[in-house]
Enzyme design. Structure first.
Site: not given
Ligand code: AMP
Length: 216
Positions: A13, A88, A123, A156, A167
């Site tokens: 995203k 969300r 990431r 992260r 998540r």
């Protein structure tokens, strides 16, 4: 253009939002980024949000709704914006309507779950300015060093495999119902994430009905 991007964590995203933001010259608003900045700065909001974000849980609706309300009133949002990571939950979507905001389109970016886990493990983010990288798809020029500010690149905390599982569960339970919510309002379009960023961008523009874009 007032656009919402929905998608599981790691669906891409943020990357697509950045590209759309340049194309349409409108800001991307990422509630996750706003919260991570607040955590880096040690503000009251940051301290409250940290306990949720680190466990892969959603920050309470009232907190993020206040953040968005303030942000959307800023001048740069006048000609439109891209919402990455908000809403969300259904109450958050209802809150947008109550603010009098008319959304033009909702893009659902879809990627198979096994790809998500693989992508998230690569990431990296700058510890200082928040710029994002990926060890394979978007590597920094110098290993572990931010191209923008020279800061250290870290993973992260909420990208750790156990937290990612949480998540994804939270996404299916609380966010995925928004697809039907916006489908019923005739706003939903779907794009399928591809191996290469630029191929995903093609899918995104096709879904949004944009034709005049140079992908190279
Ligand atoms: P993101 O960068 O969008 O993946 O968001 C990272 C984390 O920030 C999420 O896992 C949540 O803990 C929190 N967060 C971001 N946006 C929202 C939102 N709209 N509602 C609740 N929590 C959020």
């Amino acid at each position: 253009m007032k656009l919402i991007i929905l998608g599981e964590p790691g669906a891409g995203k943020g990357t697509q939002a950045e590209i759309l933001s340049q194309k349409f010259n409108i800001p991307t608003i990422s509630t996750g980024e706003i919260i991570r900045n607040a955590i880096r700065q040690g503000t009251a909001l940051g301290n409250e949000a940290k306990q949720y974000i680190d466990r892969g849980l959603l920050v309470p609706d009232s907190v993020v709704i206040d953040i968005i309300k303030d942000r959307l009133h800023e001048d740069d949002c006048k000609n439109g914006f891209i919402l990455d990571g908000f809403p969300r939950t259904v109450p958050q979507a209802d809150a947008l309507t109550k603010m009098g905001i008319t959304i033009d389109k909702v893009l659902s970016l879809e990627v198979p779950e096994e790809k998500i886990i693989q992508r998230i493990s690569g990431r990296r983010q700058c510890n200082e300015c928040g710029a994002t990288y990926h060890v394979i798809y978007k590597p920094p020029k110098q290993e572990n060093k931010c191209d923008v500010c020279g800061g250290e690149l870290i993973m992260r905390k909420d990208d750790a495999p156990e937290t990612v599982k949480n998540r994804l569960r939270v996404y299916h339970e609380q966010t995925e119902p928004l697809k039907d919510y916006y489908k019923n309002k005739d706003l939903l379009v779907v794009a399928y994430g591809q191996e290469e960023v630029k191929d995903t961008t093609k899918e995104v523009f096709k879904a949004l009905g944009v034709e005049d874009y140079d992908y190279n």
